[in-house]
Every structure is written in structure tokens, then in C-alpha cells.
Design an enzyme around this catalytic site. Structure first.
Site, PDB file in Angstrom:
ATOM      1  CD  GLN A  77       2.140  -6.889  -2.467  1.00 30.77           C
ATOM      2  OE1 GLN A  77       2.289  -5.945  -3.219  1.00 30.77           O
ATOM      3  NE2 GLN A  77       1.190  -7.768  -2.638  1.00 30.77           N
ATOM      4  CG  HIS A 125       6.064  -3.466   0.779  1.00 31.47           C
ATOM      5  ND1 HIS A 125       4.880  -3.423   0.091  1.00 31.47           N
ATOM      6  CD2 HIS A 125       7.029  -3.658  -0.161  1.00 31.47           C
ATOM      7  CE1 HIS A 125       5.120  -3.606  -1.212  1.00 31.47           C
ATOM      8  NE2 HIS A 125       6.413  -3.752  -1.381  1.00 31.47           N
TER       9      HIS A 125
HETATM   10  P1  CNA Z   1      -4.070  -2.802  -3.116  1.00 32.25           P
HETATM   11  O1  CNA Z   1      -3.423  -2.284  -4.330  1.00 32.25           O
HETATM   12  O2  CNA Z   1      -4.871  -1.867  -2.279  1.00 32.25           O
HETATM   13  O3  CNA Z   1      -4.987  -4.022  -3.572  1.00 32.25           O
HETATM   14  C1  CNA Z   1      -5.804  -4.711  -2.686  1.00 32.25           C
HETATM   15  C2  CNA Z   1      -6.581  -5.755  -3.488  1.00 32.25           C
HETATM   16  O4  CNA Z   1      -7.275  -6.590  -2.573  1.00 32.25           O
HETATM   17  C3  CNA Z   1      -7.636  -5.144  -4.419  1.00 32.25           C
HETATM   18  O5  CNA Z   1      -7.462  -5.710  -5.709  1.00 32.25           O
HETATM   19  C4  CNA Z   1      -8.970  -5.591  -3.829  1.00 32.25           C
HETATM   20  O6  CNA Z   1      -9.937  -5.917  -4.800  1.00 32.25           O
HETATM   21  C5  CNA Z   1      -8.591  -6.817  -3.037  1.00 32.25           C
HETATM   22  N1  CNA Z   1      -9.388  -7.042  -1.839  1.00 32.25           N
HETATM   23  C6  CNA Z   1      -9.769  -6.152  -0.902  1.00 32.25           C
HETATM   24  N2  CNA Z   1     -10.400  -6.754   0.112  1.00 32.25           N
HETATM   25  C7  CNA Z   1     -10.452  -8.076  -0.221  1.00 32.25           C
HETATM   26  C8  CNA Z   1     -10.998  -9.217   0.410  1.00 32.25           C
HETATM   27  N3  CNA Z   1     -11.610  -9.148   1.589  1.00 32.25           N
HETATM   28  N4  CNA Z   1     -10.883 -10.427  -0.219  1.00 32.25           N
HETATM   29  C9  CNA Z   1     -10.269 -10.525  -1.427  1.00 32.25           C
HETATM   30  N5  CNA Z   1      -9.735  -9.466  -2.068  1.00 32.25           N
HETATM   31  C10 CNA Z   1      -9.816  -8.266  -1.469  1.00 32.25           C
HETATM   32  O7  CNA Z   1      -3.012  -3.474  -2.130  1.00 32.25           O
HETATM   33  P2  CNA Z   1      -1.680  -4.276  -2.480  1.00 32.25           P
HETATM   34  O8  CNA Z   1      -1.308  -5.000  -1.249  1.00 32.25           O
HETATM   35  O9  CNA Z   1      -1.773  -5.009  -3.738  1.00 32.25           O
HETATM   36  O10 CNA Z   1      -0.645  -3.081  -2.707  1.00 32.25           O
HETATM   37  C11 CNA Z   1       0.524  -3.105  -2.100  1.00 32.25           C
HETATM   38  C12 CNA Z   1       0.705  -1.994  -1.053  1.00 32.25           C
HETATM   39  C13 CNA Z   1      -0.457  -1.744  -0.158  1.00 32.25           C
HETATM   40  C14 CNA Z   1       1.779  -2.443  -0.131  1.00 32.25           C
HETATM   41  O11 CNA Z   1       2.844  -1.560  -0.243  1.00 32.25           O
HETATM   42  C15 CNA Z   1       1.224  -2.397   1.285  1.00 32.25           C
HETATM   43  O12 CNA Z   1       2.206  -2.024   2.204  1.00 32.25           O
HETATM   44  C16 CNA Z   1       0.132  -1.415   1.201  1.00 32.25           C
HETATM   45  N6  CNA Z   1      -0.913  -1.460   2.259  1.00 32.25           N
HETATM   46  C17 CNA Z   1      -0.821  -2.309   3.318  1.00 32.25           C
HETATM   47  C18 CNA Z   1      -1.815  -2.321   4.275  1.00 32.25           C
HETATM   48  C19 CNA Z   1      -1.687  -3.288   5.437  1.00 32.25           C
HETATM   49  O13 CNA Z   1      -0.596  -3.565   5.911  1.00 32.25           O
HETATM   50  N7  CNA Z   1      -2.816  -3.845   5.909  1.00 32.25           N
HETATM   51  C20 CNA Z   1      -2.911  -1.469   4.165  1.00 32.25           C
HETATM   52  C21 CNA Z   1      -2.976  -0.581   3.068  1.00 32.25           C
HETATM   53  C22 CNA Z   1      -1.959  -0.600   2.122  1.00 32.25           C
END
Ligand code: CNA
Length: 247
Positions: free
Chosen positions: A107, A125
Site C-alpha cells: 500500500q 496505491h
Molecule cells: P497505517 O494505518 O498507518 O498502519 C501502519 C501499521 O504499521 C500500524 O498498525 C503500526 O502499528 C504498524 N507499524 C509501524 N511501524 C512498524 C514497524 N516498524 N514494525 C511493525 N509494525 C509497524 O498504514 P497502512 O499502510 O495500513 O494504511 C494504508 C495507507 C497508508 C496507504 O494508503 C498508504 O499509502 C499510506 N501511507 C504510506 C506511506 C509510505 O508509502 N511509506 C506512509 C504513510 C502512509
């Protein structure tokens, strides 16, 4: 089960399989310094200055209505040009090179899986790396967007340039959906990690998995914890590094 037992169990699953698929989200990149959405230090909890939620700003209608604010938010909170792949990205790239991992379904929009060397990456995405003119379709790279003052405009026709990311209210790309669902449906081991499994339709794709080796590695609880055959609440970089030896 102890932490060590979990690692041993996952190691054994990985060793025995040559059809692993990984499904991940923003948590995969937090160890690269990119904040996720829903952690305590995530964007939803830290960005307040815009007077509306990140979900609203990152929606298609908001982008069309207020592109200046959209791009201010997008450039400051969604783009991290210095970010490098972490232990999780690297371990997944190694698994693919070993012929064990068939696909990364992500994602994320940051391009870090490809930067780590992964080839079969399905970006549900989209990606910040690609951008295009909404009027004439001319393509633009990330650098062009970053360098533009405010809203990037097409140098050929003056149209507004849009990132090739799927905004809220927009549909996912059909081909990417088809490839992701096929990979998940045919997988022997499905490793899910770094995602709150809250964003649909993406999160629902894991329901196509038909096997009995569903591994969930996430720091916090998710609605799918009960379905996991192996549940690990820990850092994804640490766990994957321990399970996939560097050589
Ligand atoms: P989210 O809803 O922010 O969930 C992230 C999850 O990861 C949470 O449950 C955390 O507890 C868990 N988490 C965080 N760090 C760690 C780690 N080091 N090890 C294990 N678990 C961890 O994000 P989702 O991806 O579920 O939501 C989807 C969205 C977020 C998508 O549409 C993305 O495009 C969007 N997004 C992407 C980025 C990116 O490309 N790096 C950054 C921020 C948001």
C-alpha cells in the site's frame, strides 16, 4: 509463544516454501524514517495545522478544489527523498532473489521496495515516483514535482500535474488489483506486515489467501489478528532480518 519460538517458526515456514507473498503497508517504512498514518507518531496524530484530516486533504475532491494546500501537505509529509530501504525491504528483496518470494503487494507509495532491489512489486496505491499532466498526459518525475513552486504545472500545456498515487475517492488500478489478488490467492505462505489493515479495498485482498500459513507481523493489534496462523507483535525489520540470513 516466546519471541525466539516465533522467529524459529517463521524461519521454518520460509525455508519450506518457494511461493511466499508479502502484503505490507506504511509500517514497513517507519524504520526508514517515514511516518505511517495511524501509529502514535503517525501523520494522523502529528499534523494538525491544516484544520482538516489527512484523509480529507488526500482525497480527489480536495486535490481538485485546493491543489495549493494539497501540495503543501503532500510535499512536506508524504515525500522523503533521503529515505533508504531498511532491514525489512532488504530481507524481502533477498527472499525474491533466492526464488522464494513471488511478489510484494504494498500500500506504500515511497518506492523503497524497488530501491532495495525487489522486482515484482504491486503498488496498490501508486507511487510518488510517477506523475502526469491531467490535461495532456505528459509524464513527470518526482524531482519535477519537488522543484516546482507550489502546484506543479505541465511545461507543455500548462495543465495541472498529478501524482500517480491513488487518492481517497479514487479507484485502484485494475491490472495491479488482478496481479495482487492472483499472487495472494496462489500463495503458499502469506506474510502481512506493517499495516493496520484499515484501508479498503486493499486490506480486503488478503481474504483471497487460501492457505494455512498466514503470518502477521505488526507492532499493534489489527482486525485480522484472529485469522493469523502466526502472530508477531514486533518490529518488522527486526523479525524479517532475523528470519532471512544475509548470506
Ligand atoms: P497505517 O494505518 O498507518 O498502519 C501502519 C501499521 O504499521 C500500524 O498498525 C503500526 O502499528 C504498524 N507499524 C509501524 N511501524 C512498524 C514497524 N516498524 N514494525 C511493525 N509494525 C509497524 O498504514 P497502512 O499502510 O495500513 O494504511 C494504508 C495507507 C497508508 C496507504 O494508503 C498508504 O499509502 C499510506 N501511507 C504510506 C506511506 C509510505 O508509502 N511509506 C506512509 C504513510 C502512509
Amino acid at each position: 509463544m516466546s519471541e525466539q519460538d516465533n522467529i524459529l517458526k517463521l524461519k521454518a515456514m520460509i525455508e519450506a516454501s518457494d511461493n511466499i507473498v508479502f502484503f505490507g503497508g506504511a509500517g514497513v517504512s517507519t524504520e526508514s524514517g517515514i511516518p505511517d498514518f495511524r501509529s502514535e507518531t503517525g501523520i494522523y496524530n502529528t499534523v494538525h495545522k491544516y484544520g482538516c484530516s489527512p484523509e480529507q486533504i488526500l482525497s480527489h475532491s480536495y486535490f481538485m478544489r485546493k491543489p495549493e494546500i494539497f501540495y503543501d501537505f503532500y510535499k512536506t509529509t508524504m515525500i522523503y527523498t533521503d529515505a533508504e530501504p531498511n532491514d525489512a525491504h532488504k530481507a524481502l528483496a533477498r527472499l525474491e532473489a533466492m526464488g522464494k518470494l513471488k511478489a510484494v503487494v504494498t500500500q506504500n507509495i515511497d518506492g523503497l521496495h524497488q530501491k532495495a532491489g525487489s522486482k515484482a512489486v504491486y503498488e496498490l496505491h501508486g507511487t510518488i515516483m510517477k506523475n502526469y499532466c491531467m490535461k495532456c498526459g505528459a509524464p513527470y518525475d518526482l524531482e519535477y514535482v519537488i522543484q516546482s513552486d507550489g502546484v506543479p504545472r505541465c511545461e507543455k500545456c500548462g495543465g495541472m500535474v498529478k501524482p500517480d498515487v491513488v487518492l481517497y475517492e479514487e479507484g485502484l488500478d485494475d491490472t495491479t488489483i488482478r496481479k495482487s489478488v492472483k499472487a495472494i490467492a496462489e500463495a503458499d505462505v502469506l506474510i502481512i506486515g506493517g499495516t493496520s489493515l484499515n484501508v479498503y479495498p486493499a486490506a480486503g485482498f488478503i481474504n483471497y489467501y487460501q492457505g494455512n500459513k498466514l503470518v502477521l507481523i505488526n507492532k499493534s493489534e489489527t482486525p485480522y489478528d484472529v485469522k493469523a496462523d502466526l502472530l508477531i507483535h514486533d518490529s518488522i525489520g527486526k523479525v524479517l532480518k532475523a528470519c532471512v540470513p544475509e548470506d
